[in-house]
Design a protein around this motif. Structure first.
Motif, PDB file in Angstrom:
ATOM      1  N   PHE A 110     -25.098  10.514  -7.541  1.00 31.10           N
ATOM      2  CA  PHE A 110     -24.219  10.312  -8.223  1.00 31.10           C
ATOM      3  C   PHE A 110     -24.546  10.916  -9.939  1.00 31.10           C
ATOM      4  O   PHE A 110     -23.653  11.408 -10.550  1.00 31.10           O
ATOM      5  N   ILE A 111     -25.712  10.427 -10.329  1.00 36.15           N
ATOM      6  CA  ILE A 111     -25.929  10.727 -11.698  1.00 36.15           C
ATOM      7  C   ILE A 111     -26.353  12.277 -11.802  1.00 36.15           C
ATOM      8  O   ILE A 111     -25.959  12.885 -12.883  1.00 36.15           O
ATOM      9  N   GLN A 112     -26.853  12.889 -10.904  1.00 33.96           N
ATOM     10  CA  GLN A 112     -26.919  14.431 -10.897  1.00 33.96           C
ATOM     11  C   GLN A 112     -25.497  15.042 -10.943  1.00 33.96           C
ATOM     12  O   GLN A 112     -25.099  16.069 -11.606  1.00 33.96           O
ATOM     13  N   ARG A 113     -24.814  14.670  -9.863  1.00 31.79           N
ATOM     14  CA  ARG A 113     -23.175  14.959 -10.180  1.00 31.79           C
ATOM     15  C   ARG A 113     -22.679  14.630 -11.490  1.00 31.79           C
ATOM     16  O   ARG A 113     -22.104  15.707 -11.957  1.00 31.79           O
ATOM     17  N   TRP A 114     -22.981  13.635 -11.874  1.00 27.54           N
ATOM     18  CA  TRP A 114     -22.266  13.413 -13.243  1.00 27.54           C
ATOM     19  C   TRP A 114     -22.831  14.270 -14.200  1.00 27.54           C
ATOM     20  O   TRP A 114     -21.917  14.691 -15.145  1.00 27.54           O
ATOM     21  N   GLN A 115     -24.129  14.300 -14.361  1.00 29.54           N
ATOM     22  CA  GLN A 115     -24.560  15.275 -15.558  1.00 29.54           C
ATOM     23  C   GLN A 115     -24.020  16.717 -15.284  1.00 29.54           C
ATOM     24  O   GLN A 115     -24.131  17.337 -16.586  1.00 29.54           O
ATOM     25  N   SER A 116     -24.004  17.072 -14.081  1.00 27.56           N
ATOM     26  CA  SER A 116     -23.397  18.497 -14.030  1.00 27.56           C
ATOM     27  C   SER A 116     -22.108  18.771 -14.339  1.00 27.56           C
ATOM     28  O   SER A 116     -21.629  19.823 -14.860  1.00 27.56           O
ATOM     29  N   ARG A 117     -21.310  17.428 -14.587  1.00 25.03           N
ATOM     30  CA  ARG A 117     -19.912  17.740 -14.965  1.00 25.03           C
ATOM     31  C   ARG A 117     -19.820  17.337 -16.242  1.00 25.03           C
ATOM     32  O   ARG A 117     -18.889  17.778 -17.109  1.00 25.03           O
ATOM     33  N   ASP A 166     -19.533  12.095  -4.076  1.00 25.92           N
ATOM     34  CA  ASP A 166     -19.129  13.414  -4.640  1.00 25.92           C
ATOM     35  C   ASP A 166     -17.670  13.160  -5.138  1.00 25.92           C
ATOM     36  O   ASP A 166     -17.517  13.708  -6.481  1.00 25.92           O
ATOM     37  N   ALA A 167     -16.854  12.593  -4.210  1.00 26.43           N
ATOM     38  CA  ALA A 167     -15.413  12.595  -4.674  1.00 26.43           C
ATOM     39  C   ALA A 167     -15.302  11.453  -5.529  1.00 26.43           C
ATOM     40  O   ALA A 167     -14.377  11.510  -6.458  1.00 26.43           O
ATOM     41  N   LEU A 168     -16.173  10.158  -5.764  1.00 25.58           N
ATOM     42  CA  LEU A 168     -15.798   9.313  -6.641  1.00 25.58           C
ATOM     43  C   LEU A 168     -16.252  10.051  -8.075  1.00 25.58           C
ATOM     44  O   LEU A 168     -15.658   9.749  -9.020  1.00 25.58           O
ATOM     45  N   VAL A 170     -14.597  11.542 -13.379  1.00 23.60           N
ATOM     46  CA  VAL A 170     -14.613  12.349 -14.356  1.00 23.60           C
ATOM     47  C   VAL A 170     -13.335  12.792 -14.819  1.00 23.60           C
ATOM     48  O   VAL A 170     -13.149  12.816 -15.942  1.00 23.60           O
ATOM     49  N   ALA A 171     -12.579  12.719 -13.900  1.00 23.97           N
ATOM     50  CA  ALA A 171     -11.095  13.076 -14.178  1.00 23.97           C
ATOM     51  C   ALA A 171     -10.099  11.956 -14.759  1.00 23.97           C
ATOM     52  O   ALA A 171      -9.148  12.290 -15.514  1.00 23.97           O
ATOM     53  N   THR A 172     -10.659  10.841 -14.737  1.00 26.24           N
ATOM     54  CA  THR A 172      -9.818   9.709 -14.945  1.00 26.24           C
ATOM     55  C   THR A 172     -10.302   8.916 -16.343  1.00 26.24           C
ATOM     56  O   THR A 172      -9.805   7.966 -17.051  1.00 26.24           O
TER      57      THR A 172
END
Length: 240
Positions: free
Chosen positions: A32-39, A214-216, A221-223
């Motif tokens: 979760f954190i890695q995906r968040w940081q990438s975005r 990933d979907a979360l 990020v979008a909302t």
């Protein structure tokens, strides 16, 4: 910026899929954190591992100090509450709280329970007034837009609402209910099951949970509003 608080609590220190006895919850929270940081690489993240550095459990001295009005506290009381104050400050500053919640004997790890006990604080995260009409307790974090993501793992299966073991799933509820009590009312839950079976069902559960993570991240990020929490601005006005 959005400020994240990342908490791991598994006694297993590695990540499943990378270490033989690695943790599923650490695997999910790290993803979760890695995906968040990438975005959103600009978002600050505070990390706390309550398994490696367990908060001190609440005892009689802590209770005495916490329920003594701040102006009347003696030096030893401030010392007893220092760690709790630091944990509360981290929570207050965070917009998004990401917590790894493995199930141990149907509940959360004792170290995570110690964290919960330290952040549910009269005068800091909930209010209390004996003379208040109706309910003498009220949440102090309500309306601040805070959200919590709980990433779990279970040895058995069927712990989701309406399933065969839902009634004995005290892991997520043990975190959600206290957080809701202090005013955090937006929650997301994802969990890996079948760990004790070690077959294709576990593999499928891991794959499904990772896809949900990933979907979360993409949805949040979008909302999520791209702003700091009101509490953090109040604590650190010089950042404005």
């Amino acid at each position: 910026m959005l400020r994240l608080l990342h908490i791991d609590s598994s006694a297993r220190l590695g990540l499943s899929g990378m270490q033989v006895h690695g943790s599923h919850t650490r695997r999910l929270s790290a993803r979760f954190i890695q995906r968040w940081q990438s975005r959103r690489p600009q978002d600050p993240i505070v990390y706390r591992d309550v398994a490696l550095q367990p908060p001190a459990p609440v005892d009689g001295r802590w209770v005495h100090a916490a329920f003594t009005p701040p102006a009347q506290r003696e030096p030893w009381m401030r010392e007893v509450l220092a760690q709790s104050d630091a944990l509360v400050d981290e929570l207050l500053a965070a917009d998004l709280i990401v917590i790894g919640v493995p199930m141990y004997n149907f509940g959360m790890p004792s170290t995570l329970k110690a964290w919960v006990d330290n952040i549910v604080r009269v005068g800091r995260t909930f209010g209390f007034d004996r003379g208040r009409a109706g309910d003498p307790y009220w949440p102090l974090l309500a309306g601040l837009g805070k959200r919590a993501v709980l990433l779990g793992s279970r040895g058995d299966y069927g712990y989701e609402p309406g399933e065969r073991l839902a009634a004995i799933n005290h892991a997520e509820a043990g975190v959600i209910d206290p957080l809701r009590y202090i005013g955090i009312d937006a929650f997301e839950r994802i969990a890996i099951e079948y760990d004790e079976f070690r077959d294709e069902r576990l593999d499928g559960s891991i794959a499904a949970a990772e896809a949900q993570v990933d979907a979360l991240v993409e949805r949040l990020v979008a909302t999520e509003p791209a702003k700091e929490s009101d509490v953090h601005r109040a604590l650190c006005p010089d950042t404005e």
